[in-house]
Scaffold this motif. Structure first.
Motif, mmCIF file in Angstrom:
data_model
loop_
_atom_site.group_PDB
_atom_site.id
_atom_site.type_symbol
_atom_site.label_atom_id
_atom_site.label_comp_id
_atom_site.label_asym_id
_atom_site.label_seq_id
_atom_site.Cartn_x
_atom_site.Cartn_y
_atom_site.Cartn_z
ATOM 1 N N PHE A 286 37.801 45.633 80.062
ATOM 2 C CA PHE A 286 37.910 47.000 80.197
ATOM 3 C C PHE A 286 37.742 47.537 78.758
ATOM 4 O O PHE A 286 36.716 48.492 78.506
ATOM 5 N N SER A 287 38.316 47.109 77.670
ATOM 6 C CA SER A 287 38.139 47.575 76.403
ATOM 7 C C SER A 287 36.901 47.430 75.767
ATOM 8 O O SER A 287 36.206 48.050 74.940
ATOM 9 N N GLY A 288 36.244 46.218 75.950
ATOM 10 C CA GLY A 288 35.072 45.628 75.312
ATOM 11 C C GLY A 288 33.915 46.536 75.897
ATOM 12 O O GLY A 288 33.227 46.957 75.010
ATOM 13 N N ALA A 289 33.892 46.759 77.249
ATOM 14 C CA ALA A 289 32.771 47.626 77.744
ATOM 15 C C ALA A 289 33.011 49.094 77.243
ATOM 16 O O ALA A 289 32.091 49.629 77.124
ATOM 17 N N LEU A 290 34.179 49.408 77.532
ATOM 18 C CA LEU A 290 34.463 50.859 77.144
ATOM 19 C C LEU A 290 34.045 51.292 75.670
ATOM 20 O O LEU A 290 33.375 52.023 75.302
ATOM 21 N N GLN A 291 34.519 50.332 74.636
ATOM 22 C CA GLN A 291 34.095 50.528 73.314
ATOM 23 C C GLN A 291 32.607 50.496 73.153
ATOM 24 O O GLN A 291 32.087 51.257 72.219
ATOM 25 N N ALA A 292 31.898 49.702 73.901
ATOM 26 C CA ALA A 292 30.437 49.536 73.563
ATOM 27 C C ALA A 292 29.947 50.968 74.216
ATOM 28 O O ALA A 292 28.999 51.468 73.663
ATOM 29 N N PHE A 293 30.214 51.514 75.429
ATOM 30 C CA PHE A 293 29.819 52.598 75.761
ATOM 31 C C PHE A 293 30.058 53.606 74.711
ATOM 32 O O PHE A 293 29.226 54.660 74.705
ATOM 33 N N ILE A 294 31.220 53.876 74.245
ATOM 34 C CA ILE A 294 31.610 54.851 73.222
ATOM 35 C C ILE A 294 30.766 54.826 72.153
ATOM 36 O O ILE A 294 30.321 55.567 71.453
ATOM 37 N N PHE A 295 30.521 53.515 71.567
ATOM 38 C CA PHE A 295 29.775 53.280 70.351
ATOM 39 C C PHE A 295 28.230 53.898 70.674
ATOM 40 O O PHE A 295 27.727 54.531 69.802
ATOM 41 N N ALA A 296 27.937 53.681 71.861
ATOM 42 C CA ALA A 296 26.370 54.090 72.193
ATOM 43 C C ALA A 296 26.342 55.638 72.365
ATOM 44 O O ALA A 296 25.567 56.052 71.984
ATOM 45 N N MET A 297 27.533 56.163 73.293
ATOM 46 C CA MET A 297 27.631 57.463 73.039
ATOM 47 C C MET A 297 27.604 58.164 71.863
ATOM 48 O O MET A 297 27.183 59.351 71.406
ATOM 49 N N LEU A 298 28.397 57.749 70.912
ATOM 50 C CA LEU A 298 28.718 58.467 69.510
ATOM 51 C C LEU A 298 27.206 58.184 68.733
ATOM 52 O O LEU A 298 26.857 59.425 68.233
ATOM 53 N N THR A 299 26.847 57.175 69.047
ATOM 54 C CA THR A 299 25.350 57.132 68.203
ATOM 55 C C THR A 299 24.398 58.075 68.909
ATOM 56 O O THR A 299 23.810 59.038 67.921
ATOM 57 N N MET A 300 24.328 58.426 70.043
ATOM 58 C CA MET A 300 23.626 59.341 70.777
ATOM 59 C C MET A 300 23.922 60.781 70.277
ATOM 60 O O MET A 300 22.877 61.586 69.696
ATOM 61 N N LEU A 301 25.396 61.187 70.169
ATOM 62 C CA LEU A 301 25.622 62.408 70.073
ATOM 63 C C LEU A 301 25.525 62.599 68.564
ATOM 64 O O LEU A 301 24.892 63.630 68.072
ATOM 65 N N ASN A 302 25.754 61.582 67.474
ATOM 66 C CA ASN A 302 25.657 61.909 66.034
ATOM 67 C C ASN A 302 23.984 62.078 65.653
ATOM 68 O O ASN A 302 23.778 63.124 64.912
ATOM 69 N N ILE A 303 23.360 61.244 66.380
ATOM 70 C CA ILE A 303 22.040 61.302 66.098
ATOM 71 C C ILE A 303 21.126 62.857 66.324
ATOM 72 O O ILE A 303 20.628 63.450 65.634
ATOM 73 N N SER A 304 21.515 63.053 67.738
ATOM 74 C CA SER A 304 20.938 64.320 68.363
ATOM 75 C C SER A 304 21.757 65.647 67.490
ATOM 76 O O SER A 304 21.019 66.465 67.592
ATOM 77 N N SER A 305 22.781 65.506 67.286
ATOM 78 C CA SER A 305 23.455 66.694 66.799
ATOM 79 C C SER A 305 22.966 66.854 65.232
ATOM 80 O O SER A 305 23.113 67.886 64.364
ATOM 81 N N ALA A 306 22.564 65.718 64.514
ATOM 82 C CA ALA A 306 22.202 65.887 63.071
ATOM 83 C C ALA A 306 20.839 66.176 62.989
ATOM 84 O O ALA A 306 20.353 66.855 62.023
ATOM 85 N N PHE A 307 20.019 66.233 64.056
ATOM 86 C CA PHE A 307 18.556 66.703 63.850
ATOM 87 C C PHE A 307 18.532 68.158 63.943
ATOM 88 O O PHE A 307 18.925 68.964 65.173
ATOM 89 N N PRO A 308 18.093 69.118 63.145
ATOM 90 C CA PRO A 308 18.017 70.541 62.959
ATOM 91 C C PRO A 308 16.523 70.952 63.536
ATOM 92 O O PRO A 308 15.772 71.157 62.824
ATOM 93 N N MET A 309 16.704 71.195 64.825
ATOM 94 C CA MET A 309 15.383 71.435 65.765
ATOM 95 C C MET A 309 14.692 72.796 65.277
ATOM 96 O O MET A 309 13.364 72.663 65.111
#
Lengths: 95, 304
Positions: B258-281
């Motif tokens: 559970f923790s392994g899969a959840l952390q993978a999902f959270i890492f990918a999720m944070l990657t997406m959110l950080n990159i998309s929120s960093a971009f000043p459209m």
């Protein structure tokens, strides 16, 4: 004397690790609040269960970070710090 | 449905062997090189050998070898899933491959918007690598994600991407964003800039490491309990750690799967959110408009 000094170093490292983990209280309370609110939200709007659950898990993971900082410090204090501190002591004595 | 040809089956078998072989290699390596220990010891990754480098010696550790094994294995799994797919469909693996691609595409589109549509292979790669690196504990291997260096490398990659997309809004705007809301906040803004990759890597590594540490401690405790209760019995019966059979598996269900899969999902999720929120459209669109206007002016001059 050297034994006493090494004993103090080891004991203080263990004490510090234990005290660092007091930080586990914060994320526990925070995550409990988050899950309670999520349960309320699902009870009010059962159709939004998927979104609420995903958001809650994300929030829990982020709230957990402070606890994990404490954990990392505790692990460093138990497994890494004693050896390096004793090494510093030994090099000081050798001078 | 058409009957599978002999050549098709041979390639299939080779791909499956290619995906299983790296893991088997890692297990053999672990069995051969792991030093025998009395009781339970919590250690980091084994160092196989060190390579001489100009600035600092580079140790080749278990985590590097295991993560390369995971990468090769995943590569062959992907090749297997896409082998022999066609527009008509019909193969069962095509369904799985299409499902994976569709899900990641939807996830990326929901979280990052249409501009970042092309990010879905990268996100799927991060997700798959992270999940499989954590799940490798199920076969008794050292998980690469419980080594800070591995996860810090991924977080550094994300940090570079974040900075790249911030710079797309103009270098001046990027430097100006550090002095928001006023100039005295500059040091804090710089710290918070570096806090993103640090917190991402610490979160992932801390969760996986704490799981393995707690599992080891529980196993040691259960050995003590069974020694205390059954220790009076004669011979092999007294030495047998009865309570260590099965009970740690319940913990492993949470900490490893559970923790392994959840952390993978959270890492990918944070990657997406950080990159998309960093971009000043807005800034980027303005810059593009300005550039286009300049080009048009020049071409008008030339034509005139």
């Amino acid at each position: 004397m050297v034994e006493l000094a090494i004993g103090i170093i080891l004991g203080c490292c263990a004490l510090g690790a234990g005290m660092a983990m007091i930080a586990g209280i914060g994320p526990g309370i925070g995550e409990g609040n988050a899950v309670a609110s999520a349960c309320e939200a699902i009870g009010r709007q059962p159709e939004s269960k998927g979104t609420v659950t995903t958001t809650m898990i994300m929030g829990c993971a982020i709230a957990e970070t402070t606890g994990l900082y404490a954990l990392v410090i505790a692990i460093l204090l138990i497994f890494v710090a004693p050896r390096s501190l004793v090494g510093i002591l030994m090099s000081y004595i050798a001078k | 449905m058409k009957e599978k040809s002999f050549k098709f089956r041979i390639i299939d078998a080779l791909l499956i062997i290619g995906s299983v072989l790296p893991i088997a290699f890692a297990i053999v390596l672990r069995v051969l090189t792991n030093p025998e220990a009395d009781g339970i010891v919590i250690t980091g990754a084994n160092i196989f050998f060190t390579v001489k480098m100009p600035i600092q010696d580079m140790p080749i550790t278990e985590s590097q070898v295991n993560s390369w094994c995971v990468i090769v294995s995943l590569f062959f799994i992907c090749l297997y899933l896409t082998h022999g797919i066609s527009e008509k469909g019909g193969l069962r693996r095509q369904m799985i491959a299409e499902w994976i691609v569709e899900k990641t595409d939807d996830l990326v589109k929901d979280n990052m918007g249409d501009f970042f549509k092309s990010f879905s292979p990268f996100i799927a790669g991060v997700l798959g690598l992270s999940a499989f690196s954590s799940l490798i504990t199920l076969v008794g291997l050292y998980p690469p994600t419980s080594d800070l260096n591995v996860v810090a490398g991924w977080a550094l990659l994300v940090f570079i991407l974040i900075t790249y997309y911030k710079l797309k809004g103009g270098v001046l705007g990027y430097l100006k964003s550090f002095t928001q809301p006023f100039a005295a906040f500059t040091p804090f803004n710089i710290i918070s800039e570096f806090a993103t990759p640090v917190s991402m890597s610490f979160r992932h590594y801390g969760n996986i490491l704490s799981g393995s540490v707690i599992a080891a401690l529980v196993a040691a405790g259960l050995t003590g309990v069974s020694n205390m209760i059954l220790g009076r019995l004669p011979g092999l019966l007294g030495e047998f750690p009865l309570f260590r059979v099965g009970i740690p598996a319940v913990l492993s269900l949470y900490f490893d799967i559970f923790s392994g899969a959840l952390q993978a999902f959270i890492f990918a999720m944070l990657t997406m959110l950080n990159i998309s929120s960093a971009f000043p459209m807005d800034d980027w669109l303005k810059r593009m408009d300005k550039k286009r206007a300049k080009k048009e002016k020049q071409s008008n001059k030339k034509s005139a």
